[in-house]
Design an enzyme around this catalytic site. Structure first.
Site, PDB file in Angstrom:
ATOM      1  N   VAL A 158       1.024  -1.298   0.106  1.00  0.00           N
ATOM      2  CA  VAL A 158       0.045   0.032  -0.064  1.00  0.00           C
ATOM      3  C   VAL A 158       0.789   1.021  -0.171  1.00  0.00           C
ATOM      4  O   VAL A 158       0.531   2.301  -0.086  1.00  0.00           O
ATOM      5  CB  VAL A 158      -0.896  -0.092   1.207  1.00  0.00           C
ATOM      6  CG1 VAL A 158      -2.003  -1.222   1.122  1.00  0.00           C
ATOM      7  CG2 VAL A 158      -0.642   0.132   2.574  1.00  0.00           C
ATOM      8  N   SER A 211      -9.850   1.494  14.260  1.00  0.00           N
ATOM      9  CA  SER A 211      -9.390   1.065  15.688  1.00  0.00           C
ATOM     10  C   SER A 211      -9.988   1.881  16.731  1.00  0.00           C
ATOM     11  O   SER A 211     -10.351   3.098  16.686  1.00  0.00           O
ATOM     12  CB  SER A 211      -8.040   0.980  15.575  1.00  0.00           C
ATOM     13  OG  SER A 211      -7.996   0.622  17.115  1.00  0.00           O
ATOM     14  N   TYR A 260      -0.162   5.813  15.510  1.00  0.00           N
ATOM     15  CA  TYR A 260      -1.543   4.780  15.294  1.00  0.00           C
ATOM     16  C   TYR A 260      -2.855   5.446  15.341  1.00  0.00           C
ATOM     17  O   TYR A 260      -3.716   5.454  14.682  1.00  0.00           O
ATOM     18  CB  TYR A 260      -1.201   3.669  15.985  1.00  0.00           C
ATOM     19  CG  TYR A 260      -2.447   2.575  15.909  1.00  0.00           C
ATOM     20  CD1 TYR A 260      -1.998   1.665  14.617  1.00  0.00           C
ATOM     21  CD2 TYR A 260      -3.410   2.154  16.519  1.00  0.00           C
ATOM     22  CE1 TYR A 260      -2.888   0.391  14.353  1.00  0.00           C
ATOM     23  CE2 TYR A 260      -4.287   1.093  16.519  1.00  0.00           C
ATOM     24  CZ  TYR A 260      -4.023   0.417  15.313  1.00  0.00           C
ATOM     25  OH  TYR A 260      -5.222  -0.705  15.168  1.00  0.00           O
ATOM     26  N   ALA A 261      -2.893   6.262  16.656  1.00  0.00           N
ATOM     27  CA  ALA A 261      -3.974   6.927  16.561  1.00  0.00           C
ATOM     28  C   ALA A 261      -4.518   8.033  15.895  1.00  0.00           C
ATOM     29  O   ALA A 261      -5.563   8.164  15.414  1.00  0.00           O
ATOM     30  CB  ALA A 261      -4.102   7.329  18.360  1.00  0.00           C
ATOM     31  N   ALA A 262      -3.515   8.696  15.420  1.00  0.00           N
ATOM     32  CA  ALA A 262      -3.513   9.872  14.452  1.00  0.00           C
ATOM     33  C   ALA A 262      -3.842   9.100  13.128  1.00  0.00           C
ATOM     34  O   ALA A 262      -4.663   9.825  12.377  1.00  0.00           O
ATOM     35  CB  ALA A 262      -2.275  10.585  14.263  1.00  0.00           C
ATOM     36  N   LYS A 300      -5.375   6.215  12.689  1.00  0.00           N
ATOM     37  CA  LYS A 300      -6.656   5.801  12.817  1.00  0.00           C
ATOM     38  C   LYS A 300      -7.908   6.771  12.656  1.00  0.00           C
ATOM     39  O   LYS A 300      -9.037   6.845  12.073  1.00  0.00           O
ATOM     40  CB  LYS A 300      -7.055   4.722  13.880  1.00  0.00           C
ATOM     41  CG  LYS A 300      -6.099   3.603  13.563  1.00  0.00           C
ATOM     42  CD  LYS A 300      -6.345   2.886  12.219  1.00  0.00           C
ATOM     43  CE  LYS A 300      -5.763   1.449  12.324  1.00  0.00           C
ATOM     44  NZ  LYS A 300      -6.160   0.569  11.188  1.00  0.00           N
TER      45      LYS A 300
HETATM   46  N1  LIG Z   1      -5.944  -6.723  16.269  1.00  0.00           N
HETATM   47  C1  LIG Z   1      -6.513  -5.767  17.016  1.00  0.00           C
HETATM   48  O1  LIG Z   1      -6.776  -5.753  18.138  1.00  0.00           O
HETATM   49  C2  LIG Z   1      -6.838  -4.819  16.293  1.00  0.00           C
HETATM   50  C3  LIG Z   1      -7.617  -3.706  16.820  1.00  0.00           C
HETATM   51  C4  LIG Z   1      -8.235  -2.552  16.245  1.00  0.00           C
HETATM   52  C5  LIG Z   1      -7.582  -2.494  14.937  1.00  0.00           C
HETATM   53  N2  LIG Z   1      -7.191  -3.448  14.320  1.00  0.00           N
HETATM   54  C6  LIG Z   1      -6.708  -3.145  12.791  1.00  0.00           C
HETATM   55  O2  LIG Z   1      -7.180  -4.187  12.265  1.00  0.00           O
HETATM   56  C7  LIG Z   1      -6.234  -4.119  10.877  1.00  0.00           C
HETATM   57  C8  LIG Z   1      -5.853  -5.531  10.757  1.00  0.00           C
HETATM   58  O3  LIG Z   1      -4.765  -5.945  12.078  1.00  0.00           O
HETATM   59  P1  LIG Z   1      -4.471  -7.428  12.388  1.00  0.00           P
HETATM   60  O4  LIG Z   1      -4.388  -7.189  13.957  1.00  0.00           O
HETATM   61  O5  LIG Z   1      -5.468  -8.374  11.723  1.00  0.00           O
HETATM   62  O6  LIG Z   1      -3.040  -7.384  11.938  1.00  0.00           O
HETATM   63  P2  LIG Z   1      -2.185  -8.363  11.109  1.00  0.00           P
HETATM   64  O7  LIG Z   1      -0.959  -7.971  11.250  1.00  0.00           O
HETATM   65  O8  LIG Z   1      -2.543  -9.811  11.266  1.00  0.00           O
HETATM   66  O9  LIG Z   1      -2.530  -7.963   9.502  1.00  0.00           O
HETATM   67  C9  LIG Z   1      -2.285  -6.934   8.876  1.00  0.00           C
HETATM   68  C10 LIG Z   1      -1.965  -7.285   7.490  1.00  0.00           C
HETATM   69  O10 LIG Z   1      -1.654  -6.089   6.629  1.00  0.00           O
HETATM   70  C11 LIG Z   1      -0.637  -6.472   5.777  1.00  0.00           C
HETATM   71  N3  LIG Z   1       0.144  -5.373   5.563  1.00  0.00           N
HETATM   72  C12 LIG Z   1       1.043  -4.576   6.368  1.00  0.00           C
HETATM   73  N4  LIG Z   1       1.706  -3.711   5.666  1.00  0.00           N
HETATM   74  C13 LIG Z   1       1.379  -3.595   4.347  1.00  0.00           C
HETATM   75  C14 LIG Z   1       1.718  -3.007   3.173  1.00  0.00           C
HETATM   76  N5  LIG Z   1       2.622  -1.967   3.431  1.00  0.00           N
HETATM   77  N6  LIG Z   1       0.979  -3.358   2.281  1.00  0.00           N
HETATM   78  C15 LIG Z   1       0.062  -4.328   2.091  1.00  0.00           C
HETATM   79  N7  LIG Z   1      -0.210  -5.037   3.179  1.00  0.00           N
HETATM   80  C16 LIG Z   1       0.260  -4.777   4.398  1.00  0.00           C
HETATM   81  C17 LIG Z   1      -0.063  -7.591   6.545  1.00  0.00           C
HETATM   82  O11 LIG Z   1       0.895  -8.414   5.688  1.00  0.00           O
HETATM   83  C18 LIG Z   1      -1.112  -8.374   7.247  1.00  0.00           C
HETATM   84  O12 LIG Z   1      -1.724  -9.122   6.019  1.00  0.00           O
HETATM   85  C19 LIG Z   1      -5.309  -3.144  11.046  1.00  0.00           C
HETATM   86  O13 LIG Z   1      -5.748  -2.110  10.422  1.00  0.00           O
HETATM   87  C20 LIG Z   1      -5.239  -2.859  12.568  1.00  0.00           C
HETATM   88  O14 LIG Z   1      -4.850  -1.479  12.772  1.00  0.00           O
HETATM   89  C21 LIG Z   1      -6.752  -4.401  14.674  1.00  0.00           C
END
Ligand SMILES: NC(=O)c1ccc[n+]([C@@H]2O[C@H](COP(=O)([O-])OP(=O)(O)OC[C@H]3O[C@@H](n4cnc5c(N)ncnc54)[C@H](O)[C@@H]3O)[C@@H](O)[C@H]2O)c1
Length: 257
Positions: free
Chosen positions: A71, A147, A160-162, A164
């Site tokens: 991305v 998030s 991260y907060a900023a 999101k």
């Molecule tokens: N896990 C939680 O508690 C939680 C809570 C709130 C929000 N989130 C959000 O949910 C989303 C998924 O998080 P997750 O916990 O499943 O994490 P994760 O690390 O399991 O998944 C993240 C995915 O993003 C991909 N990724 C990272 N950088 C990339 C890039 N430059 N280009 C393309 N793909 C890329 C990774 O390869 C992975 O597939 C995120 O946006 C995270 O901020 C997670």
């Protein structure tokens, strides 16, 4: 009496692209969409993870394609759009679930850490929207993964907060600009067990006990528990929902004591 024929929550016949769809929440969404009848491309930077997830999508009886993307590099997202259009025939649903995190303080974080997080988590969402929306035939749904950190201050997560917070504002701006043809919404998950945090939130850790106690539903979420919200927002059942942030947090954010 009116017919009261509502649109069911269904993804049958939809074509979806899930960015960040080969791990964690995004992978659960990609496989959930496939189980609901959508053709799905799940993508990230890893060729192996893309192939493994594509196999699991095909095992659910729907079509897919194997395409990596980063991305932070717009041209890889243009390639992704072209693959989705040529292999699936178009795009109806886009999910941006890629994630990046850096645990630094407000006064301590430097440009490199700040830029790393915002480039993936915020600018990445913008690039995904700009590259993939033109692959929709003027009709579709975008779901951005935000998030709780967008609205609740958490220690050492300022970038991260900023990012999101920006995702949620960008979601509303996109919803306004792309209406009425394309709906744009966000999901704000609470604490979800995924590869990025399974050590921090492991059962019995101080953090886990604290979260479980403060959450009205009494526990953290499994990643599959985010899928229902994504299926709903992606489906035509959400035909009048746009610019919205749907919080899926077991009641954490809105509960005191
Ligand atoms: N896990 C939680 O508690 C939680 C809570 C709130 C929000 N989130 C959000 O949910 C989303 C998924 O998080 P997750 O916990 O499943 O994490 P994760 O690390 O399991 O998944 C993240 C995915 O993003 C991909 N990724 C990272 N950088 C990339 C890039 N430059 N280009 C393309 N793909 C890329 C990774 O390869 C992975 O597939 C995120 O946006 C995270 O901020 C997670």
């Amino acid at each position: 009496m009116p017919s009261y024929e509502h649109t069911p929550v269904s993804l049958a016949g939809k074509r979806a692209v899930v960015v960040g769809g080969t791990s964690g929440i995004g992978q659960a969404i990609a496989l959930g969409f496939a189980s609901e009848g959508a053709d799905v491309i799940a993508t990230s930077r890893s060729t192996d993870a893309v192939a493994e997830t594509a196999d699991a999508i095909e095992a659910r009886g729907v079509d897919t394609a194997r395409q990596t993307c980063d991305v932070t590099e717009r041209e890889t997202l243009d390639d992704l759009r072209e693959t989705a259009v040529s292999e699936l025939g178009g795009i109806d649903v886009v999910v941006a679930s890629q994630g990046a995190i850096s645990r630094e303080s407000v006064l301590g974080i430097g440009d490199d850490d700040w830029d790393f997080v915002t480039d993936v988590a915020l600018d990445g969402v913008r690039r995904v929207t700009q590259a993939l929306v033109p692959g929709m035939d003027g009709d579709g749904a975008v779901v951005n993964i935000s998030s709780l950190a967008a609205r609740l201050a958490m220690a050492d997560l300022p970038a991260y907060a900023a990012a999101k917070g920006g995702v949620e504002s960008f979601t509303r701006a996109s919803a306004k600009e792309l209406a009425p043809e394309i709906r744009v919404n966000a999901i704000a998950p609470g604490f979800v067990i995924t590869p990025q945090n399974e050590d921090t939130y492991a059962e019995g850790t101080e953090k886990r006990v604290e979260i479980d106690e403060r959450t009205p539903l009494g526990r953290v979420a499994e990643r599959e528990e985010i899928v229902g919200a994504a299926v709903f927002l992606a489906s035509d059942a959400a035909s009048f929902v746009t610019g919205e942030v749907l919080t899926v947090d077991g009641g954490f954010a809105d509960s005191a004591f």
